[in-house]
Design a protein around this motif. Structure first.
Motif, PDB file in Angstrom:
ATOM      1  N   UNK A   1      -0.834  -3.677 -11.501  1.00  0.00           N
ATOM      2  CA  UNK A   1      -0.682  -3.676 -10.145  1.00  0.00           C
ATOM      3  C   UNK A   1      -1.727  -3.001  -9.419  1.00  0.00           C
ATOM      4  N   UNK A   2      -1.277  -2.284  -9.198  1.00  0.00           N
ATOM      5  CA  UNK A   2      -0.988  -0.622  -8.293  1.00  0.00           C
ATOM      6  C   UNK A   2      -2.834  -0.058  -9.588  1.00  0.00           C
TER       7      UNK A   2
ATOM      8  N   UNK B   1      -2.114   9.232   2.510  1.00  0.00           N
ATOM      9  CA  UNK B   1      -2.115   8.448   3.485  1.00  0.00           C
ATOM     10  C   UNK B   1      -1.694   8.920   4.557  1.00  0.00           C
ATOM     11  N   UNK B   2      -2.257   9.038   6.204  1.00  0.00           N
ATOM     12  CA  UNK B   2      -1.537   9.248   7.277  1.00  0.00           C
ATOM     13  C   UNK B   2      -0.617   9.040   7.600  1.00  0.00           C
TER      14      UNK B   2
ATOM     15  N   UNK C   1       1.928  11.416   5.556  1.00  0.00           N
ATOM     16  CA  UNK C   1       1.557  12.236   4.405  1.00  0.00           C
ATOM     17  C   UNK C   1       1.092  12.846   4.224  1.00  0.00           C
TER      18      UNK C   1
ATOM     19  N   UNK D   1       1.001   5.548  -4.770  1.00  0.00           N
ATOM     20  CA  UNK D   1       0.200   4.545  -4.926  1.00  0.00           C
ATOM     21  C   UNK D   1       1.756   3.146  -4.027  1.00  0.00           C
ATOM     22  N   UNK D   2       3.000   3.187  -5.394  1.00  0.00           N
ATOM     23  CA  UNK D   2       3.682   2.588  -5.607  1.00  0.00           C
ATOM     24  C   UNK D   2       4.736   3.136  -4.432  1.00  0.00           C
ATOM     25  N   UNK D   3       4.778   3.846  -3.335  1.00  0.00           N
ATOM     26  CA  UNK D   3       5.882   4.274  -2.437  1.00  0.00           C
ATOM     27  C   UNK D   3       4.798   4.911  -1.157  1.00  0.00           C
ATOM     28  N   UNK D   4       4.062   3.946  -1.405  1.00  0.00           N
ATOM     29  CA  UNK D   4       2.891   3.677  -0.744  1.00  0.00           C
ATOM     30  C   UNK D   4       2.549   4.951   0.180  1.00  0.00           C
TER      31      UNK D   4
END
Ligand code: SF4
Ligand code: SF4
Lengths: 94, 372
Positions: free
Chosen positions: A1-2, A15-16, A18, A87-90
């Protein structure tokens, strides 16, 4: 999906919470995230430094293809591989 | 030669800023005997420790406790760490934070918040934490964290009183906008060991909860990361406790003692040094307590010749002590331990008892007060 979310027009960014850090003690670049850190190789650093939320995925790949003088398809595969993992690890936003 | 490789620098420092906490969770990992405010280190001492930590190679600083928001200088400490390039994480119950204190923390450079929840249901959550209104407060704090744009991890400790709702807690974390959730089945040290007979779920309950949480992991892939700590007493191999004794992290107590893990002081005969008296680098390298269980020289059979000894490092030293009576023994959680049978016995016995009420976590002074 990602995997499908990441298109040529995506503007990937960390992302904030990271962060890239040049670790003077371990003499390596690391990616800091909640509760973990990843040691990065030179290519991953090159990729992530270009993921500034402004540059599109396709131009990140173009830029790296130029820098490394390598086959664009191979570069794209590497960049996509790293970004999908993050992405999968957010850790990454698009 | 097992100790030949040079000592790697620590990557994480857990700063137990205070043992004070408005909640009284029955599984709290703090020691049974805790010093109060008057024994705590000053702002300056903590800042000095963080400066040394950054030089030593620490990457992550976790503000913990007790409830770290009970310290009025939390913002100052966060700002100091941010200035040093340290990644800061606030591990909080949420109680004690205000809208403005959270805003100030975010502005000071706090990187991440880890918010505990006791259950997915209000009444049960407040009962477990021993604090009325705690659940509602946490929901409010989660909203503030989202408003600030700070990344959120939800933590939940699973035991008999909430095991039925382990997966609901993952759902709740998703609704709260968390990027991560840590679901940890109770590990029996500190207060949890004392309350084991009230906390231990049955094997069937544990297995069901485990499977449901794993199902959520798949369902929410790309949306929330699930870090799942398996139930120890129902496992085959032990966990790599702290990723190995003295390998990656150190805990600093409110009084400045530097430990390899929360429970390390329960092991008699080990000498731990204090950051008020010595340099952090010297403590990391030379403190006898840290060196006691590094490498594999100290190991006994079956660990010594086991192919997993670099994977789980023989399990938890504190658990080996508590259950096998010897801190250097193989963790009895391991199927290879000659005492492994004991684990199943304890798990069966303790999970059979009814929930009557926990022994609430208390700082000693308060405990004396409440016992008169
Ligand atoms: S586990 Fe509960 S009692 Fe212990 S410090 Fe955390 S919130 Fe407080
Ligand atoms: S014998 Fe020791 S090293 Fe081997 S799996 Fe069990 S605890 Fe781990």
């Amino acid at each position: 999906m990602t995997t499908e979310q990441l298109t040529d027009a995506s503007r990937p960014h960390l992302l904030r919470g990271v962060k890239l850090k040049n670790d003077q003690v371990r003499k390596t670049w690391v990616l800091l995230a909640p509760e973990r850190y990843l040691r990065l190789n030179a290519i991953s650093v090159d990729i992530l430094q270009r993921c500034d939320g402004v540059a599109a995925f396709s131009s990140v790949v173009d830029d790296l293809t130029k820098k490394y003088g390598a086959d664009r398809a191979l570069i794209e595969r590497d960049v996509r591989g790293l970004l999908v993992t993050l992405l999968e690890k957010r850790m990454l936003g698009l | 030669m097992t100790n030949a490789s040079p000592l790697a620098p620590p990557s994480a420092l857990l700063a137990e800023l205070t043992y004070r906490c408005p909640l009284s969770c029955p599984y709290c990992s703090n020691p049974l005997s805790m010093g109060g405010r008057e024994t705590e280190m000053s702002t300056q001492s903590w800042q000095d420790i963080f400066t040394q930590a950054a030089e030593l190679g620490v990457l992550h600083v976790h503000f913990s406790g007790g409830e770290p928001a009970s310290r009025r200088d939390l913002r100052e400490l966060a700002a100091h760490c941010a200035g040093l390039g340290l990644y800061t994480n606030l591990i909080t119950s949420g109680v004690g934070l205000t809208r403005s204190s959270l805003g100030e923390l975010a502005a000071s450079g706090l990187d991440h918040v880890q918010l505990s929840i006791q259950d997915a249901e209000k009444a049960s959550a407040d009962w477990i934490g021993g604090y009325d209104g705690g659940f509602a407060k946490k929901m409010e704090v989660a909203g503030w964290i989202a408003e600030e744009g700070l990344p959120l991890t939800v933590n939940a400790v699973i035991h008999r009183a909430n095991v039925e709702r382990a997966a609901d807690m993952v759902d709740l974390a998703v609704r709260l906008g968390a990027r991560r959730i840590e679901i940890a089945h109770t590990q029996y040290y500190g207060w949890a060991l004392l309350n084991r007979a009230h906390l231990m779920p049955t094997r069937a309950q544990s297995e069901k909860a485990y499977a449901e949480v794993e199902e959520r992991r798949e369902r929410y892939k790309g949306q929330i990361v699930v870090d799942h700590v398996a139930p120890d007493y129902h496992a085959k191999y032990p966990k790599a406790c702290m990723s190995g004794w003295g390998r990656q992290s150190m805990n600093v107590t409110p009084q400045g003692k530097v430990l390899p893990c929360h429970a390390a002081e329960t092991i008699p005969g080990l000498e731990f040094w204090n950051a008020r008296e010595r340099r952090l680098a010297d403590i990391w390298a030379d403190s006898p307590g840290f060196n006691a269980f590094r490498g594999s020289e100290w190991m006994q059979e079956p660990c010594r010749s086991c192919e997993r000894r670099e994977i789980d490092f023989g399990g938890c030293r504190c658990q080996a002590l508590a259950l096998a009576g010897d801190a250097a023994a193989c963790d009895p959680v391991c199927v290879k331990s000659p005492r492994h049978g004991l684990i199943a016995e304890i798990a069966a016995r303790d999970s059979a008892e009814k929930i009557e009420g926990f022994i609430p976590r208390r700082i000693e002074r308060d405990r004396e007060k409440s016992s008169v």
